[in-house]
Motif scaffolding. Structure first.
Motif, PDB file in Angstrom:
ATOM      1  N   GLN A   1       0.819  -1.209   0.000  1.00  0.00           N
ATOM      2  CA  GLN A   1       0.000   0.000   0.000  1.00  0.00           C
ATOM      3  C   GLN A   1       0.853   1.261   0.000  1.00  0.00           C
ATOM      4  O   GLN A   1       1.622   1.496   0.933  1.00  0.00           O
ATOM      5  CB  GLN A   1      -0.898  -0.006   1.242  1.00  0.00           C
ATOM      6  CG  GLN A   1      -1.853   1.178   1.278  1.00  0.00           C
ATOM      7  CD  GLN A   1      -2.815   1.089   2.443  1.00  0.00           C
ATOM      8  OE1 GLN A   1      -2.875   0.081   3.129  1.00  0.00           O
ATOM      9  NE2 GLN A   1      -3.563   2.148   2.665  1.00  0.00           N
TER      10      GLN A   1
ATOM     11  N   LEU B   1      -8.215  -6.592  -7.580  1.00  0.00           N
ATOM     12  CA  LEU B   1      -7.092  -6.858  -6.686  1.00  0.00           C
ATOM     13  C   LEU B   1      -7.509  -7.796  -5.556  1.00  0.00           C
ATOM     14  O   LEU B   1      -8.700  -7.978  -5.279  1.00  0.00           O
ATOM     15  CB  LEU B   1      -6.583  -5.555  -6.070  1.00  0.00           C
ATOM     16  CG  LEU B   1      -5.832  -4.591  -6.982  1.00  0.00           C
ATOM     17  CD1 LEU B   1      -5.485  -3.326  -6.195  1.00  0.00           C
ATOM     18  CD2 LEU B   1      -4.563  -5.236  -7.512  1.00  0.00           C
ATOM     19  N   TRP B   2      -6.517  -8.358  -4.890  1.00  0.00           N
ATOM     20  CA  TRP B   2      -6.702  -9.112  -3.651  1.00  0.00           C
ATOM     21  C   TRP B   2      -7.575  -8.289  -2.685  1.00  0.00           C
ATOM     22  O   TRP B   2      -7.365  -7.090  -2.539  1.00  0.00           O
ATOM     23  CB  TRP B   2      -5.311  -9.351  -3.073  1.00  0.00           C
ATOM     24  CG  TRP B   2      -5.204 -10.064  -1.771  1.00  0.00           C
ATOM     25  CD1 TRP B   2      -5.338 -11.393  -1.554  1.00  0.00           C
ATOM     26  CD2 TRP B   2      -4.862  -9.476  -0.502  1.00  0.00           C
ATOM     27  NE1 TRP B   2      -5.114 -11.671  -0.230  1.00  0.00           N
ATOM     28  CE2 TRP B   2      -4.827 -10.520   0.434  1.00  0.00           C
ATOM     29  CE3 TRP B   2      -4.595  -8.178  -0.074  1.00  0.00           C
ATOM     30  CZ2 TRP B   2      -4.519 -10.307   1.777  1.00  0.00           C
ATOM     31  CZ3 TRP B   2      -4.293  -7.967   1.263  1.00  0.00           C
ATOM     32  CH2 TRP B   2      -4.267  -9.029   2.169  1.00  0.00           C
TER      33      TRP B   2
ATOM     34  N   GLY C   1      -9.077  -4.626  -3.254  1.00  0.00           N
ATOM     35  CA  GLY C   1      -8.474  -3.342  -2.945  1.00  0.00           C
ATOM     36  C   GLY C   1      -8.986  -2.725  -1.665  1.00  0.00           C
ATOM     37  O   GLY C   1      -8.777  -1.538  -1.425  1.00  0.00           O
ATOM     38  N   ARG C   2      -9.649  -3.517  -0.823  1.00  0.00           N
ATOM     39  CA  ARG C   2     -10.120  -2.955   0.456  1.00  0.00           C
ATOM     40  C   ARG C   2      -9.059  -3.082   1.529  1.00  0.00           C
ATOM     41  O   ARG C   2      -9.155  -2.468   2.593  1.00  0.00           O
ATOM     42  CB  ARG C   2     -11.406  -3.650   0.888  1.00  0.00           C
ATOM     43  CG  ARG C   2     -12.547  -3.364  -0.091  1.00  0.00           C
ATOM     44  CD  ARG C   2     -13.699  -4.310   0.127  1.00  0.00           C
ATOM     45  NE  ARG C   2     -14.391  -4.022   1.374  1.00  0.00           N
ATOM     46  CZ  ARG C   2     -15.117  -4.916   2.032  1.00  0.00           C
ATOM     47  NH1 ARG C   2     -15.215  -6.159   1.580  1.00  0.00           N
ATOM     48  NH2 ARG C   2     -15.723  -4.598   3.150  1.00  0.00           N
ATOM     49  N   ALA C   3      -8.066  -3.899   1.297  1.00  0.00           N
ATOM     50  CA  ALA C   3      -6.906  -3.991   2.191  1.00  0.00           C
ATOM     51  C   ALA C   3      -5.699  -4.265   1.318  1.00  0.00           C
ATOM     52  O   ALA C   3      -5.829  -4.807   0.214  1.00  0.00           O
ATOM     53  CB  ALA C   3      -7.102  -5.106   3.209  1.00  0.00           C
ATOM     54  N   TYR C   4      -4.544  -3.868   1.796  1.00  0.00           N
ATOM     55  CA  TYR C   4      -3.304  -4.092   1.061  1.00  0.00           C
ATOM     56  C   TYR C   4      -2.248  -4.603   2.026  1.00  0.00           C
ATOM     57  O   TYR C   4      -2.291  -4.281   3.213  1.00  0.00           O
ATOM     58  CB  TYR C   4      -2.798  -2.778   0.439  1.00  0.00           C
ATOM     59  CG  TYR C   4      -3.659  -2.249  -0.683  1.00  0.00           C
ATOM     60  CD1 TYR C   4      -3.345  -2.528  -2.010  1.00  0.00           C
ATOM     61  CD2 TYR C   4      -4.781  -1.478  -0.406  1.00  0.00           C
ATOM     62  CE1 TYR C   4      -4.131  -2.046  -3.040  1.00  0.00           C
ATOM     63  CE2 TYR C   4      -5.582  -0.994  -1.425  1.00  0.00           C
ATOM     64  CZ  TYR C   4      -5.254  -1.281  -2.745  1.00  0.00           C
ATOM     65  OH  TYR C   4      -6.043  -0.800  -3.750  1.00  0.00           O
TER      66      TYR C   4
ATOM     67  N   GLN D   1       1.231  -4.263   3.845  1.00  0.00           N
ATOM     68  CA  GLN D   1       1.860  -2.996   4.203  1.00  0.00           C
ATOM     69  C   GLN D   1       3.296  -2.876   3.709  1.00  0.00           C
ATOM     70  O   GLN D   1       3.805  -1.779   3.580  1.00  0.00           O
ATOM     71  CB  GLN D   1       1.809  -2.805   5.725  1.00  0.00           C
ATOM     72  CG  GLN D   1       0.397  -2.701   6.247  1.00  0.00           C
ATOM     73  CD  GLN D   1      -0.387  -1.603   5.573  1.00  0.00           C
ATOM     74  OE1 GLN D   1      -0.011  -0.444   5.676  1.00  0.00           O
ATOM     75  NE2 GLN D   1      -1.445  -1.950   4.847  1.00  0.00           N
ATOM     76  N   THR D   2       3.948  -4.009   3.467  1.00  0.00           N
ATOM     77  CA  THR D   2       5.344  -3.949   3.034  1.00  0.00           C
ATOM     78  C   THR D   2       5.607  -5.027   1.995  1.00  0.00           C
ATOM     79  O   THR D   2       4.796  -5.941   1.805  1.00  0.00           O
ATOM     80  CB  THR D   2       6.308  -4.209   4.201  1.00  0.00           C
ATOM     81  OG1 THR D   2       6.058  -5.527   4.696  1.00  0.00           O
ATOM     82  CG2 THR D   2       6.156  -3.210   5.313  1.00  0.00           C
TER      83      THR D   2
ATOM     84  N   PRO E   1       7.936  -7.540   2.077  1.00  0.00           N
ATOM     85  CA  PRO E   1       8.022  -8.895   2.625  1.00  0.00           C
ATOM     86  C   PRO E   1       6.662  -9.505   2.952  1.00  0.00           C
ATOM     87  O   PRO E   1       6.446 -10.696   2.761  1.00  0.00           O
ATOM     88  CB  PRO E   1       8.843  -8.711   3.901  1.00  0.00           C
ATOM     89  CG  PRO E   1       9.667  -7.510   3.648  1.00  0.00           C
ATOM     90  CD  PRO E   1       8.824  -6.616   2.792  1.00  0.00           C
ATOM     91  N   ARG E   2       5.701  -8.692   3.407  1.00  0.00           N
ATOM     92  CA  ARG E   2       4.375  -9.240   3.704  1.00  0.00           C
ATOM     93  C   ARG E   2       3.704  -9.709   2.424  1.00  0.00           C
ATOM     94  O   ARG E   2       2.926 -10.661   2.426  1.00  0.00           O
ATOM     95  CB  ARG E   2       3.506  -8.181   4.365  1.00  0.00           C
ATOM     96  CG  ARG E   2       3.943  -7.917   5.770  1.00  0.00           C
ATOM     97  CD  ARG E   2       2.727  -7.812   6.672  1.00  0.00           C
ATOM     98  NE  ARG E   2       3.082  -7.065   7.849  1.00  0.00           N
ATOM     99  CZ  ARG E   2       2.209  -6.395   8.578  1.00  0.00           C
ATOM    100  NH1 ARG E   2       0.941  -6.371   8.207  1.00  0.00           N
ATOM    101  NH2 ARG E   2       2.594  -5.758   9.641  1.00  0.00           N
TER     102      ARG E   2
ATOM    103  N   LYS F   1      -5.568   9.526  -1.846  1.00  0.00           N
ATOM    104  CA  LYS F   1      -6.849  10.227  -1.857  1.00  0.00           C
ATOM    105  C   LYS F   1      -7.923   9.376  -2.539  1.00  0.00           C
ATOM    106  O   LYS F   1      -9.052   9.279  -2.084  1.00  0.00           O
ATOM    107  CB  LYS F   1      -6.678  11.559  -2.585  1.00  0.00           C
ATOM    108  CG  LYS F   1      -7.792  12.545  -2.301  1.00  0.00           C
ATOM    109  CD  LYS F   1      -7.453  13.922  -2.844  1.00  0.00           C
ATOM    110  CE  LYS F   1      -6.424  14.652  -2.005  1.00  0.00           C
ATOM    111  NZ  LYS F   1      -6.045  15.960  -2.526  1.00  0.00           N
TER     112      LYS F   1
ATOM    113  N   HIS G   1      -7.800   5.927  -3.373  1.00  0.00           N
ATOM    114  CA  HIS G   1      -7.993   4.522  -3.012  1.00  0.00           C
ATOM    115  C   HIS G   1      -7.553   4.173  -1.595  1.00  0.00           C
ATOM    116  O   HIS G   1      -7.846   3.087  -1.114  1.00  0.00           O
ATOM    117  CB  HIS G   1      -7.233   3.620  -3.995  1.00  0.00           C
ATOM    118  CG  HIS G   1      -7.693   3.770  -5.399  1.00  0.00           C
ATOM    119  ND1 HIS G   1      -8.837   3.183  -5.874  1.00  0.00           N
ATOM    120  CD2 HIS G   1      -7.184   4.481  -6.430  1.00  0.00           C
ATOM    121  CE1 HIS G   1      -9.007   3.507  -7.150  1.00  0.00           C
ATOM    122  NE2 HIS G   1      -8.023   4.303  -7.509  1.00  0.00           N
ATOM    123  N   GLY G   2      -6.792   5.074  -0.949  1.00  0.00           N
ATOM    124  CA  GLY G   2      -6.203   4.705   0.329  1.00  0.00           C
ATOM    125  C   GLY G   2      -7.093   4.960   1.533  1.00  0.00           C
ATOM    126  O   GLY G   2      -6.823   4.477   2.620  1.00  0.00           O
ATOM    127  N   VAL G   3      -8.160   5.750   1.358  1.00  0.00           N
ATOM    128  CA  VAL G   3      -8.983   6.112   2.516  1.00  0.00           C
ATOM    129  C   VAL G   3     -10.454   5.954   2.184  1.00  0.00           C
ATOM    130  O   VAL G   3     -11.308   6.626   2.738  1.00  0.00           O
ATOM    131  CB  VAL G   3      -8.715   7.573   2.964  1.00  0.00           C
ATOM    132  CG1 VAL G   3      -7.346   7.676   3.567  1.00  0.00           C
ATOM    133  CG2 VAL G   3      -8.845   8.534   1.803  1.00  0.00           C
TER     134      VAL G   3
END
Lengths: 559, 411
Positions: free
Chosen positions: B202, B253-254, B257-260, B262-263, B265-266, B405, B407-409
């Motif tokens: 994300q 998306l997985w 696209g409601r969650a991503y 964070q890094t 490696p994840r 703006k 997709h992130g919130v």
């Protein structure tokens, strides 16, 4: 003791209030335009312009309220339905050690348990579910924050249960409940209507601590909470660490907003208390005995209590397995192979870090124990009691969100040219360890029959002799427990260690949280286990020592 | 610890007049003479260097641990790895120190840094230098073919020393994806045919922002406007195709696209968990290393887009108030040494690309590189192709802001 009578209490109050007050000032000053960080004015309008401010604020409120209400309800149901039974003893024994499981470790374990590709799904796939790849279900990091609420609840139930049990000795709630039973009220209903209100008055502040904590927690929310947008506290932490340095003023404004939210939520909760009290009174006055709901409530309490205990324990077990795992793909219930590789790789680094962690925690817990014992003894000798204001001061560091005052504390330290390092970390831990130590020790301290000391005095023992020869030995078990509680609190501290250690003081917790930002479940598992072991160690000692020292005196062995 | 000669003067100046004049640039920018490097080495001996570097990767941590043992052995420098969960923590630390007037003896001696963090620190005069091009091992660095003298289009000017090359690759599981999509339009088609089997970290995570930039470049072709500040370009026109693409991609998306993750490696963990099939990576060797560490299935492979992929260099910089500048320079130099570079490139260790030029190396050093087995999932340099340059950092900021703006919130 030759110290002036108010020395230790004054020192304790200073340690509780000064870091919070000064830290708050220096954190919030940029938000209000003093000492403005570079990048321009109006951090508040920038905060309100952030498109996620609405949902993030709502999330902080809903998850905080839900987690607190749920933990309190589960705790009350367990106590209402099962106190004094064998099931209660079992639950208590299962839940107590969970108190020392660090939040991040518990959250990480839960995440792996409930994810669509997690342990539960793996155990049931493909034979039952037919899944050869996990379903695309939004379970962890769901937008309503349900996973976050579950994670917080799992950690707060043990805390509230301990508080409730400690409060029992200070009230006549057991006797009240017995009266209700003789009046024909079923066990759980009678307890909830009669014993709970008095007990709640005693655990009100710990409940507020849970509310404030749940609303402003960072590490658990990062692991289990939603991210589009995240909770307010996570977003504040992100702003604090953004490369765009002007965002630090926005972070300060956010911290102020968070503080206002917490205070507002506390006021709301207070209002809800009054409503609940009115409803409870109405129910009690109606005279209904409610035998139907009683059975349901008891079953629910037992089920939820077991769910809490088992989810945390299973989460820890999964992390233990990860730390020995070879490749472990979906839908295998267990890894392809086990190996010592993770431990071989991390073992040599773990040892010195574990030592630092133990050193800091021992110092903080020991200092807290000395101060708290000193305060209680001064209170006993000079016969003054902490009023409501005193209790508020005690809880101050736990009620104010850490993110709102720790960064300011760091700036303050630097301004005075103090070096980061071990001692600032110990002192900052002390601020958070003190309240818990006092909570843990105050009950047993006051529970000793005062006639014991009167008898000693008539035999000619002075105050010092009474303290050293009577009070301390009688208190050995509670003293050790209070030390263990303080120790566990210190082990779990993340933000204070990071900020006041200048990044140079590494503990198991800072390591574990840094690793969490990556994704190496094996390494996270190893560190989470080490962290949990470090926090549990003194609890084991607290149980074992009195048994060894007072092998022939049953009454002295405590818990 | 007695340091002599010009360098000690330079260091003294650096300590006393940091933000204004910087160190004496004459003595460093012109290249250190052998005797001056000797002075750095003498000053460095016995120093403790606190290297602030992201601590989220086990393999990187182990590599830094090895560097620590080697610089101790050869130079008597004690290297401590301060493991950050976010590099910006160290940046704000130095800024706090500057605001508090702590202009010497700072807590951060060296930072692993890149792009926006570098731009931010250099812009605030928080860096010591220039020093990088004066280090002895600079002679082996491939300045001709590798983009080591600019960092996200910003001239480095010797204020940071390169130690690894990174290039975007996509990781996929051969067992589940027989034909990986080698362009952004193809990725969109694939995602529509295989919904919810792809995601990216994300934004503002750097890898997520990188995905946006990579999509922009792949959809627009080589756009000269990207190397200039975003304010000078027709932003709407330049990004219209990108946002249509993201609009179409997001519902596929997985987690829709409601969650991503964070890094990065994840995101790899998601492949191992069977939750997604394709992931973006900024390290060509990462997949091979992850297979060796049981973090990816043995069937994981990598590919680059037909039109090429972004690349950049990882650097280390020294804060202006570092308490061990000489020690930090010694570590920076060691990181550029053929020995350290060959070890970093070994997929069993890190799998990072080298910053050195094989043509400049002595015979025996080149042999060490030639002998490396790059691992099952690593592409050869020819397959990787020439890396596309990073756009100006202002593009990263603007694209990230707009994505957040849009997709992130939104939930």
């Amino acid at each position: 003791m030759s110290l002036p009578r108010y020395t230790l209490p004054a020192l304790t109050v200073a340690l509780l209030t000064l870091p919070v007050g000064l830290g708050l000032f220096f954190t919030l000053a940029p938000a209000l335009g003093y000492m403005a960080a570079p990048g321009g004015p109006a951090p508040f309008s920038r905060l309100m312009d952030w498109p996620g401010i609405g949902p993030a604020t709502r999330l902080s409120l809903t998850t905080g309220f839900a987690a607190t209400a749920l933990s309190l309800a589960i705790t009350a149901l367990i106590a209402a339905g099962w106190q004094g039974t064998r099931a209660f003893a079992l639950l208590h024994r299962l839940l107590s050690p969970l108190l020392s499981v660090p939040h991040a470790a518990a959250a990480f374990g839960l995440a792996f348990l409930i994810a669509p590709s997690g342990w539960i799904a793996r155990a049931l796939s493909p034979w039952l579910t037919g899944w050869d790849r996990p379903p695309d279900w939004l379970i962890v990091q769901d937008s309503a924050g349900l996973a976050l609420i579950a994670g917080l609840t799992a950690k707060e139930v043990p805390f509230l249960l301990l508080m409730l049990l400690a409060a029992r000795s200070q009230t006549r709630s057991d006797a009240h409940a017995r009266v209700a039973t003789t009046l024909g009220y079923p066990r759980a209903i009678g307890w909830l209507l009669v014993a709970f209100p008095t007990l709640y008055a005693q655990v009100r502040l710990p409940v507020y601590v849970v509310l404030a904590y749940s609303m402003s927690v960072v590490d658990v929310a990062m692991i289990l909470g939603p991210n589009t947008p995240p909770t307010l506290s996570v977003q504040i932490t992100r702003w604090m660490s953004d490369p765009d340095l002007s965002l630090r003023a926005v972070a300060a404004a956010g911290a102020l907003w968070q503080l206002a939210l917490v205070l507002g939520a506390l006021a709301l909760w207070r209002g809800a208390e009054a409503l609940a009290a009115r409803a409870g009174t109405a129910l009690a006055m109606s005279g209904h005995r409610l035998p139907g709901p009683n059975a349901a409530l008891r079953a629910l309490g037992l089920a939820l209590g077991l769910a809490v205990a088992l989810s945390v324990l299973a989460g820890l077990a999964s992390q233990a397995i990860w730390s020995f795992a070879g490749f472990w793909g979906f839908p295998d219930a267990l890894p392809d192979a086990l190996s010592l590789r993770t431990w071989q790789r991390h073992g040599p680094m773990l040892a010195p870090i574990a030592l630092t962690t133990l050193l800091i925690a021992s110092l903080a817990a020991l200092l807290a124990l000395v101060l708290v014992t000193g305060c209680l003894e001064a209170e006993a000798r000079h016969v003054f009691r902490m009023g409501p204001a005193g209790r508020l001061i005690l809880y101050l560091p736990l009620l104010i969100p850490q993110i709102a005052f720790l960064p300011g504390l760091q700036v303050l330290m630097l301004t005075f040219g103090l070096r980061e390092g071990l001692w600032p970390v110990v002192l900052s831990h002390l601020t958070f360890v003190l309240p818990y130590t006092l909570i843990a020790l105050a009950g047993p301290f006051h529970a000793i029959d005062p006639r014991t000391f009167t008898a000693a005095a008539t035999l000619g023992a002075g105050p010092n002799r009474r303290f050293w020869r009577l009070r301390l030995p009688l208190l050995l078990a509670p003293l050790l427990t209070a030390f263990a509680v303080g120790f566990a609190v210190s082990v779990g501290q993340y933000l204070p260690t990071l900020l006041l250690g200048g990044g140079r003081v590494t503990t198991l917790t800072t390591e574990a949280v840094a690793l969490t930002s990556g994704g190496d479940r094996r390494a996270i598992g190893a560190y989470a286990l080490a962290q949990t072991a470090a926090a549990l160690l003194p609890f084991a000692l607290a149980l074992a020592l009195p048994r060894l020292m007072f092998a022939n005196r049953r009454g002295m062995r405590g818990g | 610890m007695t340091n002599t000669a010009t360098l000690s003067l330079a260091l003294t100046l650096a300590l006393t007049t940091p933000a204004l004049a910087g160190p004496d640039p004459e003595s460093l920018a012109d290249g250190l003479q052998t005797d001056e490097w000797q002075a750095v080495l003498e000053a460095a001996e016995g120093q403790t260097v606190y290297w602030n570097a992201w601590g989220g990767s086990t393999t990187t941590n182990a590599f830094i641990d090895w560097v620590a043992s080697r610089v101790k052995e050869d130079y008597g420098v004690t290297l401590e790895h301060v493991k950050l969960s976010d590099t910006a923590d160290a940046v704000s630390r130095v800024l706090s120190e500057q605001q508090a007037g702590q202009n010497e003896g700072g807590a951060v001696d060296m930072i692993w840094i890149n792009g926006p963090n570098f731009a931010s620190m250099k812009g605030q005069d928080l860096l010591f230098g220039p020093f990088a091009e004066a280090l002895p091992n600079w002679q082996y660095v491939d300045v001709e073919n590798k983009d080591v003298q600019t960092d996200f289009t910003l001239p480095v000017e010797g204020y940071e020393a390169p130690w690894a090359m990174a290039q975007v690759v996509f990781i996929y599981d051969e067992a589940r994806v027989p034909e990986p999509p080698k362009s952004m339009p193809a990725l969109l088609d694939w995602a529509k045919a295989n919904p919810r089997r792809f995601t990216f970290p994300q934004p503002p995570d750097f890898l997520g922002s990188t995905f946006l930039k990579q999509a922009l470049i792949d959809l627009n072709g080589d756009d000269p406007a990207l190397s200039k500040p975003v304010e000078e370009a027709d932003y709407e026109a330049a990004t219209a195709a990108l946002w249509t693409f993201i609009e179409d991609l997001t519902p596929n998306l997985w987690r829709q696209g409601r969650a991503y993750p964070q890094t990065g490696p994840r995101q790899l963990q998601l492949i191992a968990d069977g939750e997604v099939d394709i992931a973006i990576s900024f390290s060509p060797g990462e997949a091979s290393t992850a297979i060796a560490n049981n973090e990816l299935p043995p069937t994981a492979r990598t590919y680059v887009l037909d039109g090429g992929t972004l690349g950049n260099a990882s650097f280390v910089a020294i804060p202006y108030n570092s308490s061990a500048k000489s020690g930090a320079m010694v570590v920076a130099d060691f990181l550029m040494s053929p020995e350290a570079q060959a070890r970093a490139q070994d997929p069993a260790v890190l799998g990072y690309g080298t910053v050195l030029s094989m043509d400049k190396l002595p015979e025996e050093s080149r042999a060490t590189f030639d002998a490396l087995d790059l691992g099952p999932a690593t592409l050869s340099p020819a397959e990787l192709g020439t890396a596309q340059p990073e756009p100006h950092p202002s593009w990263t900021t603007r694209l990230t802001e707009e994505w957040v703006k849009k997709h992130g919130v939104t939930e």
